[in-house]
Design an enzyme around this catalytic site. Structure first.
Site, PDB file in Angstrom:
ATOM      1  N   CYS A 203     -84.754  14.527  51.889  1.00  0.00           N
ATOM      2  CA  CYS A 203     -84.240  13.997  50.503  1.00  0.00           C
ATOM      3  C   CYS A 203     -84.749  14.306  49.230  1.00  0.00           C
ATOM      4  O   CYS A 203     -84.292  13.884  48.256  1.00  0.00           O
ATOM      5  CB  CYS A 203     -83.763  12.613  50.752  1.00  0.00           C
ATOM      6  SG  CYS A 203     -85.234  11.394  50.832  1.00  0.00           S
TER       7      CYS A 203
ATOM      8  N   ARG B 219     -96.074  15.483  39.302  1.00  0.00           N
ATOM      9  CA  ARG B 219     -94.556  16.004  39.107  1.00  0.00           C
ATOM     10  C   ARG B 219     -93.964  15.956  37.804  1.00  0.00           C
ATOM     11  O   ARG B 219     -92.764  16.691  37.679  1.00  0.00           O
ATOM     12  CB  ARG B 219     -93.668  15.206  40.225  1.00  0.00           C
ATOM     13  CG  ARG B 219     -93.518  13.764  40.138  1.00  0.00           C
ATOM     14  CD  ARG B 219     -92.985  13.139  41.347  1.00  0.00           C
ATOM     15  NE  ARG B 219     -91.473  13.093  41.285  1.00  0.00           N
ATOM     16  CZ  ARG B 219     -91.082  12.172  42.077  1.00  0.00           C
ATOM     17  NH1 ARG B 219     -91.525  11.583  43.141  1.00  0.00           N
ATOM     18  NH2 ARG B 219     -89.342  12.200  42.061  1.00  0.00           N
TER      19      ARG B 219
ATOM     20  N   ARG C 102     -82.744   2.921  50.580  1.00  0.00           N
ATOM     21  CA  ARG C 102     -84.092   2.945  50.319  1.00  0.00           C
ATOM     22  C   ARG C 102     -84.477   1.728  49.786  1.00  0.00           C
ATOM     23  O   ARG C 102     -84.085   1.381  48.769  1.00  0.00           O
ATOM     24  CB  ARG C 102     -84.584   4.230  49.668  1.00  0.00           C
ATOM     25  CG  ARG C 102     -86.150   4.375  49.886  1.00  0.00           C
ATOM     26  CD  ARG C 102     -86.733   5.450  48.925  1.00  0.00           C
ATOM     27  NE  ARG C 102     -86.593   5.416  47.806  1.00  0.00           N
ATOM     28  CZ  ARG C 102     -86.896   6.570  46.599  1.00  0.00           C
ATOM     29  NH1 ARG C 102     -87.441   7.561  47.343  1.00  0.00           N
ATOM     30  NH2 ARG C 102     -86.710   6.278  45.507  1.00  0.00           N
TER      31      ARG C 102
ATOM     32  N   ARG D 232     -81.324   5.156  46.161  1.00  0.00           N
ATOM     33  CA  ARG D 232     -82.272   4.651  45.513  1.00  0.00           C
ATOM     34  C   ARG D 232     -82.116   3.261  44.768  1.00  0.00           C
ATOM     35  O   ARG D 232     -81.624   3.163  43.724  1.00  0.00           O
ATOM     36  CB  ARG D 232     -82.913   5.554  44.341  1.00  0.00           C
ATOM     37  CG  ARG D 232     -83.379   6.978  44.618  1.00  0.00           C
ATOM     38  CD  ARG D 232     -83.737   7.968  43.725  1.00  0.00           C
ATOM     39  NE  ARG D 232     -84.542   8.907  44.003  1.00  0.00           N
ATOM     40  CZ  ARG D 232     -84.430  10.253  44.085  1.00  0.00           C
ATOM     41  NH1 ARG D 232     -82.934  10.548  43.806  1.00  0.00           N
ATOM     42  NH2 ARG D 232     -85.274  11.276  44.517  1.00  0.00           N
TER      43      ARG D 232
ATOM     44  N   HIS E 133     -76.072   8.314  31.395  1.00  0.00           N
ATOM     45  CA  HIS E 133     -74.611   8.262  31.879  1.00  0.00           C
ATOM     46  C   HIS E 133     -73.798   9.382  31.381  1.00  0.00           C
ATOM     47  O   HIS E 133     -72.878   9.812  31.868  1.00  0.00           O
ATOM     48  CB  HIS E 133     -74.178   6.922  31.300  1.00  0.00           C
ATOM     49  CG  HIS E 133     -74.344   5.807  32.154  1.00  0.00           C
ATOM     50  ND1 HIS E 133     -74.633   4.410  31.747  1.00  0.00           N
ATOM     51  CD2 HIS E 133     -74.197   5.740  33.516  1.00  0.00           C
ATOM     52  CE1 HIS E 133     -74.723   3.653  32.754  1.00  0.00           C
ATOM     53  NE2 HIS E 133     -74.333   4.388  34.018  1.00  0.00           N
TER      54      HIS E 133
HETATM   55  C1  PEP Z   1     -89.184  12.405  47.000  1.00  0.00           C
HETATM   56  O1  PEP Z   1     -90.319  11.939  46.873  1.00  0.00           O
HETATM   57  O2  PEP Z   1     -88.975  13.463  47.587  1.00  0.00           O
HETATM   58  C2  PEP Z   1     -88.035  11.311  47.036  1.00  0.00           C
HETATM   59  C3  PEP Z   1     -86.810  11.611  47.380  1.00  0.00           C
HETATM   60  O3  PEP Z   1     -88.205  10.225  46.344  1.00  0.00           O
HETATM   61  P1  PEP Z   1     -88.237   9.825  44.678  1.00  0.00           P
HETATM   62  O4  PEP Z   1     -87.861  11.315  44.017  1.00  0.00           O
HETATM   63  O5  PEP Z   1     -87.419   8.701  44.465  1.00  0.00           O
HETATM   64  O6  PEP Z   1     -89.830   9.537  44.568  1.00  0.00           O
HETATM   65 MG    MG Z   2     -90.723   9.568  46.187  1.00  0.00          MG
END
Ligand code: PEP
Ligand code: MG
Length: 589
Positions: free
Chosen positions: A509, A472, A341, A304, A197
């Site tokens: 996105c 990631r 989503r 999200r 936040h």
């Molecule tokens: C993505 O995977 O690029 C995405 C937008 O979803 P998240 O980052 O919420 O997994």
């Molecule tokens: Mg994703």
């Protein structure tokens, strides 16, 4: 032990979460820590202790109402909600009644009882693997601190007299709002993440901020001269005259750039030769709703929804609770559409079901969980369908890998439509349904999917990790996480071609959409919409407005032939520099 000579210039690095450059003296902020002991009270003091607790709670409520009023004035209604919600928590039976019970039955002092109850809630949150939940634990700590401080009649010192950069281990959202009333120039924190936040508030308040500085508080003393660069995540302690001159110049350029970006917000999102691309916002918090209009987004390309759930610390939110939130969002974003989503639990977003997997990213995630758990899917679908009566919306499915998942989902949606028709409720019977393209197999089989859905949204964050086999979130292989690898670009191209052949649109996105350096390529690959955190949209739009479609297509073709992501990046950097679009070189020239 501190091995750094703090009297000469040195640099500490962290994560820049709010852009901008601040120059000024440090104010080292530390909350007075209270020792809380297991103290019991005598029976004759019982009523007095209960009164003392009630007074501390009402004083804390008064504080939070004041902070909410400041937040409302400076940041709008939804930011104020954070503090209104905190004030409500004080009266929540899970806290208030539980403390009273400990005082009455166990004869605990009010301080100790508040500590015991809050610590229990905090531990539950901290046990979660999600950074977001740990942040909520921080909010609890703030509440506990506030009550105990009032019990001890302590003062809350979130104030400064002269213009300063606040350096602290961590700050709460309340702290930053209070500091913003004074002369805060920016903030550097030991802890915190981009989704906290405090980061959100700093961005909304336009205060440069850096988090995750691991020990900056040990290297800075109040009064030290600091330069804080929220763009690079760097703090220079005791800078030399030359460094200061460099940053003063950079600050001037950045302000100039900001002024230009403000002008850009109201201009059309269009290439130099008039090709339109819809720029939309990625949102996670209700508090960010105001940013959609402020940054000129034409709708929400990714909401999200799981974050709403993580915030409330519960796996299930009732249909009614979800409906209220979704309705507020669509009404605020209308006439533009909002893309909800469906819940994307699993992966790095802890699934709050006490479930553990060896390899969660390849496990029970996204639509796989939803289809297995009707008790999660059904209320969410009903809430979204109810909200569809109040403004345009779209539904997006996460982590799809099979066509059968799309069929099964549509069947469930059909059932909800039938329920609504039977119940005589008003709704949009044609809500567009799209899928995230975030697994390579879906991009490869894109034509088959394109025949079954109304739009695609490419999630480059996951598409990159699944295509390149790079986690990631793993620092050890971060250098291999290359969203501009030609293999990813090839998958994007295939996806777009399949979509356009079937007459549906494609959005990106993932974080790549926020990187202005990638805008020419995404455009050249034929992307129709880009969705990113609102603060990045002006820069993306500036690049968009400088390029012609023909040039973008040529760049994309060249990039697809490149050896690796580095070659793609160099190609783009040269183009940006030649067209006066490169922020880094504009600031450093
Ligand atoms: C993505 O995977 O690029 C995405 C937008 O979803 P998240 O980052 O919420 O997994
Ligand atoms: Mg994703």
């Amino acid at each position: 032990m501190n091995l750094v000579d703090t009297t000469t210039e040195h640099v500490v690095e962290g994560i820049g979460v709010a852009p901008g450059i601040a120059i000024g003296p440090a104010y080292l902020y530390a909350r007075a820590a209270f020792e809380i002991e297991d103290r019991r009270i005598a029976s004759e003091n019982l009523e007095g202790e209960l009164v003392r607790f009630e007074q501390a709670v009402s004083r804390s409520e008064r504080d939070l109402r004041k902070i909410a009023a400041v937040a409302r004035e400076k940041l709008g209604e939804s930011s104020a909600d954070i503090f209104v919600a905190q004030a409500l928590m004080l009266r929540d039976a899970a806290f208030y009644e539980a403390v009273v019970e400990h005082i009455r039955s166990d004869r605990m002092s009010a301080d100790y009882a508040a500590h015991v109850v809050m610590s229990h809630h905090r531990q539950l949150l901290e046990a979660g693997e999600s950074e977001y939940l740990r942040e909520r634990a921080n909010d609890m700590l703030d509440l506990q601190d506030r009550v105990v401080r009032h019990l001890r009649r302590g003062k809350i010192l979130s104030t400064i007299d002269a213009e300063s950069i606040v350096v602290a281990e961590s700050l709460t959202a309340a702290d930053i709002v209070l500091f913003s009333q004074r002369a805060i120039l920016g903030t550097a924190l030991d802890y915190g993440g981009a989704t906290s936040h405090v980061s959100l508030m700093a961005r909304a308040l336009g205060l440069p901020a850096i988090v995750g500085m691991h020990g900056v508080t040990e290297q800075v003393a109040s009064g030290d001269m600091l330069v804080l660069d929220g763009l690079t995540g760097r703090v220079v302690i005791n800078p030399t005259e030359d460094t200061l001159a460099f940053y003063r110049d950079r600050q001037k350029r950045y302000r100039q750039l900001q002024k230009e970006q403000k002008k850009i917000v109201s201009l059309p999102a269009q290439t130099f030769d008039g090709h339109n691309v819809r720029l939309m916002a990625n949102l996670e918090f209700m508090e960010e709703l105001e940013l959609v209009e402020e940054y000129g987004a034409e709708g929400v390309g990714l909401f999200r929804t799981e974050v709403l759930f993580l915030m409330r610390k519960r796996v299930s939110l009732s249909e009614e609770e979800q409906f209220k939130a979704y309705r507020r969002i669509v009404e605020s974003v209308a006439p533009h559409p909002t893309t909800f989503r469906m819940l994307d639990f699993g992966g790095d977003k802890m699934l709050p079901l006490g479930h553990r997997e060896h390899n969660p990213f390849l496990g029970w995630r996204g639509v796989r969980v939803l289809l297995d758990k009707p008790e999660m899917l059904h209320p969410q679908l009903r809430a979204i369908v109810r909200a569809s009566h109040f403004g345009p919306l779209r539904i997006l499915l996460p982590m799809v890998t099979e066509l059968n998942e799309v069929y099964a989902f549509k069947e469930r949606l059909g059932t909800v439509y039938e329920e609504f028709a039977r119940e005589g409720l008003e709704y949009d019977p044609d809500i567009p349904v799209g899928i995230m393209v975030e697994v390579p197999s879906v991009a490869i089989k894109a034509t088959r999917f394109a025949r079954e859905v109304d739009f695609f949204s490419i999630g480059t964050n996951d598409l990159t990790q699944y295509t390149l086999a790079v986690d990631r979130g793993n620092d050890l292989v971060a250098d291999k996480y290359q969203e501009l690898d030609p293999a990813i670009l090839q998958l994007i191209r295939q996806t777009v071609e399949a979509a356009h052949a079937c007459g549906i649109g494609v959005s990106v996105c993932g974080e790549l959409a926020a990187r202005a350096v990638a805008t020419p390529i995404l455009l050249g690959l034929g992307i129709d919409e880009l969705s990113a955190s609102p603060i990045y949209l002006p820069e993306v739009k500036r690049v968009l407005r400088s390029i012609r479609m023909e040039e973008a297509r040529a760049l994309a073709d060249q990039a697809l032939q490149a050896r690796d992501a580095h070659e793609v990046t160099s190609l783009l950097e040269v183009w940006l520099r030649e067209h006066d679009c490169d922020v880094a070189s504009m600031l450093e020239a």
